[in-house]
Design a protein around this motif. Structure first.
Motif, PDB file in Angstrom:
ATOM      1  N   GLU A 107       0.828  -1.208   0.000  1.00  0.00           N
ATOM      2  CA  GLU A 107       0.000   0.000   0.000  1.00  0.00           C
ATOM      3  C   GLU A 107       0.861   1.257   0.000  1.00  0.00           C
ATOM      4  O   GLU A 107       0.554   2.232  -0.702  1.00  0.00           O
ATOM      5  N   GLN A 108       1.951   1.234   0.768  1.00  0.00           N
ATOM      6  CA  GLN A 108       2.843   2.392   0.793  1.00  0.00           C
ATOM      7  C   GLN A 108       3.503   2.601  -0.572  1.00  0.00           C
ATOM      8  O   GLN A 108       3.629   3.741  -1.043  1.00  0.00           O
ATOM      9  N   THR A 109       3.913   1.512  -1.208  1.00  0.00           N
ATOM     10  CA  THR A 109       4.534   1.609  -2.531  1.00  0.00           C
ATOM     11  C   THR A 109       3.560   2.178  -3.553  1.00  0.00           C
ATOM     12  O   THR A 109       3.923   3.024  -4.378  1.00  0.00           O
ATOM     13  N   LEU A 110       2.312   1.727  -3.498  1.00  0.00           N
ATOM     14  CA  LEU A 110       1.310   2.223  -4.439  1.00  0.00           C
ATOM     15  C   LEU A 110       1.010   3.697  -4.184  1.00  0.00           C
ATOM     16  O   LEU A 110       0.832   4.473  -5.138  1.00  0.00           O
ATOM     17  N   ASP A 111       0.975   4.099  -2.924  1.00  0.00           N
ATOM     18  CA  ASP A 111       0.721   5.510  -2.597  1.00  0.00           C
ATOM     19  C   ASP A 111       1.824   6.404  -3.166  1.00  0.00           C
ATOM     20  O   ASP A 111       1.551   7.495  -3.692  1.00  0.00           O
ATOM     21  N   LYS A 112       3.071   5.953  -3.079  1.00  0.00           N
ATOM     22  CA  LYS A 112       4.188   6.742  -3.619  1.00  0.00           C
ATOM     23  C   LYS A 112       4.086   6.870  -5.140  1.00  0.00           C
ATOM     24  O   LYS A 112       4.355   7.931  -5.710  1.00  0.00           O
ATOM     25  N   LYS A 113       3.665   5.777  -5.800  1.00  0.00           N
ATOM     26  CA  LYS A 113       3.507   5.834  -7.257  1.00  0.00           C
ATOM     27  C   LYS A 113       2.385   6.787  -7.631  1.00  0.00           C
ATOM     28  O   LYS A 113       2.488   7.509  -8.635  1.00  0.00           O
ATOM     29  N   MET A 114       1.325   6.795  -6.847  1.00  0.00           N
ATOM     30  CA  MET A 114       0.212   7.694  -7.136  1.00  0.00           C
ATOM     31  C   MET A 114       0.612   9.148  -6.929  1.00  0.00           C
ATOM     32  O   MET A 114       0.129  10.045  -7.647  1.00  0.00           O
TER      33      MET A 114
ATOM     34  N   CYS B   1      -1.504   6.896 -12.635  1.00  0.00           N
ATOM     35  CA  CYS B   1      -0.996   5.525 -12.478  1.00  0.00           C
ATOM     36  C   CYS B   1      -2.176   4.563 -12.297  1.00  0.00           C
ATOM     37  O   CYS B   1      -3.048   4.765 -11.450  1.00  0.00           O
ATOM     38  N   LYS B   2      -2.221   3.507 -13.100  1.00  0.00           N
ATOM     39  CA  LYS B   2      -3.321   2.543 -13.069  1.00  0.00           C
ATOM     40  C   LYS B   2      -2.887   1.173 -12.533  1.00  0.00           C
ATOM     41  O   LYS B   2      -3.588   0.185 -12.694  1.00  0.00           O
ATOM     42  N   GLU B   3      -1.723   1.123 -11.927  1.00  0.00           N
ATOM     43  CA  GLU B   3      -1.256  -0.149 -11.369  1.00  0.00           C
ATOM     44  C   GLU B   3      -2.092  -0.538 -10.154  1.00  0.00           C
ATOM     45  O   GLU B   3      -2.522   0.319  -9.382  1.00  0.00           O
ATOM     46  N   GLY B   4      -2.296  -1.843 -10.003  1.00  0.00           N
ATOM     47  CA  GLY B   4      -3.034  -2.328  -8.852  1.00  0.00           C
ATOM     48  C   GLY B   4      -2.106  -2.590  -7.677  1.00  0.00           C
ATOM     49  O   GLY B   4      -0.891  -2.361  -7.739  1.00  0.00           O
TER      50      GLY B   4
END
Length: 509
Positions: free
Chosen positions: A410-417, A423-426
């Motif tokens: 979740e932290q990794t996805l938040d940084k990408k966002m 960003c459309k990665e899940g």
């Protein structure tokens, strides 16, 4: 039965029932409430907006309530409601005008308002003797369900499921007799073990329903009783006085699955267990209930002693958190850590959890509360050959992933966002390299296609081989041939034709 048993959901089973059966089912408020809980969220919203409005409703008006991104969900909701005959044509007869099934409307309204339910939600009775505690019911249900899963996986144990349970396992093709007459797990059985508890229970109950039909049992009685169990209150005593003969017979079978408990001293009373309450739960409740059941399955003597020492208020708060789907602070049993080097760590001491993990992991070490292993090409291929798919393995690892892995993802996805708003990665809980490699190992096996047929060899001469192989080619049954070694392979359907032709052509020899 073709395919894995858990592919058929209870919704699919209900959709295949004729309208007459649906009309009889909808006379039970408990069944209506259970079917409502199994519907998609948008369908639930539509039903709640129509249940107390007897006027016709336009499909176009319902469509206006949904934004453009929800059109697919809208179509699925309407489709599911129509397939269950919950939506009927409006009284006016005008196109695009619909209304709720009148029988369903009345029964569901009674379920919501406490109207005439006619013991549809069971007949509660006072328990004069010592009350049955939820903890005891959990342990009872766990032991019953654990015995079934342990028997399937083949771990040594002392308790064997009842004869009816073993018969159902064979009927559902989860187990079959080997050459020595002993039951062994099938490919479908391996896939069954990877499902969550709710899917497993429904897989068996759906097979029970099909078996009940062959025994001329009334499917309405069977379904009403199953749905009633899902609506009963944990820890309460219920009487079997108003149950039909079919439902009283079912009561004994449900006891073997751990869905109900009966005292030997008073078999006219029964107590629903937590497994029964999972039957009509939504996804969050299912996950919480499954976690609760898994923790019960792995409680040892030391764990019980600690639980007894804990303050009652603390235990009650933990149980409440589980029931409402709250976030548990304790580490869930079977939590898995997967590293990029394919090493895996599972925090579990349950023989059942370890045996399931061993289906696709090469286990190396076992400690008091943890096992370690490695995902290898051979371990994945072994699982694939047993009928387990790569997606099922990945889904199992994601479901049982350690909370820290989920938080890190979740932290990794938040940084990408933050860096890229488009960003459309899940959410990638598992290492992508491991996920991709498991799928590639499956593709290796998918390159090979197997055919059932017959191999022709040991010909007297080249002419005989050429004649028969040419005939097999002409009629389209030749699958493979080797001219140098004079042998060819034909399909199962074409074998009789080739043999018949050979007898006619070479009968003088």
């Amino acid at each position: 039965m073709s395919g894995a048993p858990f592919k058929a959901t209870v919704n699919e089973y209900l959709e295949d029932l004729p309208p007459q059966v649906h009309s009889r089912l909808y006379t039970s408020p408990a069944t209506c409430l259970a079917m409502y809980r199994l519907l998609p969220k948008l369908a639930k919203f539509f039903i709640m907006s129509m249940v107390f409005n007897e006027s016709d409703v336009s499909l176009r008006d319902l469509d206006r309530w949904v934004n453009s991104s929800g059109k697919y969900q809208f179509n699925e909701a309407i489709k599911s409601m129509k397939s269950l005959h919950l939506l009927v044509e409006g009284h006016s007869g005008q196109p695009y005008m619909i209304n709720l099934n009148s029988i369903f409307r009345t029964s569901f309204g009674n379920a919501l308002t406490g109207g005439e339910v006619n013991n549809s939600f069971g007949n509660v009775v006072e328990d004069e003797s010592e009350a049955v505690q939820p903890a005891m019911l959990d342990q009872y249900a766990a032991n019953k369900w654990e015995s079934i899963l342990h028997f399937m996986v083949g771990t040594p144990m002392t308790q064997t499921p009842s004869r009816k349970v073993l018969s159902l396992l064979q009927h559902s093709k989860l187990m079959e007799e080997n050459r020595t007459g002993e039951l062994q797990i099938t490919n479908e059985g391996f896939q069954f073990l990877l499902q969550d508890a709710n899917a497993q229970i429904w897989a068996l109950l759906l097979q029970y329903l099909r078996l009940a039909e062959s025994l001329q049992m009334d499917p309405v009685d069977v379904l009403n009783f199953i749905f009633m169990l899902g609506a009963l209150e944990l820890g309460k005593a219920y009487s079997d006085t108003n149950l039909s003969e079919t439902q009283k017979t079912m009561l004994q079978d449900m006891r073997d699955y751990g869905l109900v408990f009966q005292k030997a001293s008073n078999p006219s009373k029964f107590y629903p267990t937590r497994l029964a309450s999972m039957l009509t739960s939504d996804s969050m409740s299912i996950r919480s209930a499954s976690s609760a059941m898994n923790s019960v399955l792995t409680q040892g003597a030391a764990g019980k002693a600690k639980a007894e020492e804990a303050p009652s208020s603390a235990k009650d708060s933990e149980q409440d958190a589980d029931q409402v789907g709250g976030t548990a602070q304790a580490l869930p049993d079977g939590a898995v850590i997967l590293e990029t080097n394919f090493k895996i760590y599972s925090y579990s001491n349950s023989p059942l959890q370890i045996a399931v993990l061993g289906l696709f992991v090469h286990l190396k070490s076992r400690f008091s509360n943890m096992v370690t292993g490695q995902i290898t090409r051979d371990s994945i291929r072994r699982a694939l050959l047993n009928g387990i798919t790569a997606d099922q393995i990945i889904a199992y690892l994601e479901t049982h992933a350690h909370p820290q892995m989920r938080r890190l993802a979740e932290q990794t996805l938040d940084k990408k966002m933050e860096l890229d708003a488009n960003c459309k990665e899940g959410l990638q809980i598992l290492p992508p390299t491991v996920v991709d490699q498991i799928k590639l190992w499956q593709l290796e096996l998918d390159r090979i296609i197997s055919y059932e047929g017959y191999l022709f060899t040991d010909f007297d001469n080249q002419q005989e081989y050429n004649t028969l192989s040419a005939y097999a080619t002409d009629i389209g049954v030749l699958l493979w041939k080797d001219d140098k070694k004079k042998r060819f392979f034909v399909s199962q359907e074409g074998n009789a034709q080739v043999i018949s032709y050979a007898k006619r052509k070479f009968r003088k020899k």
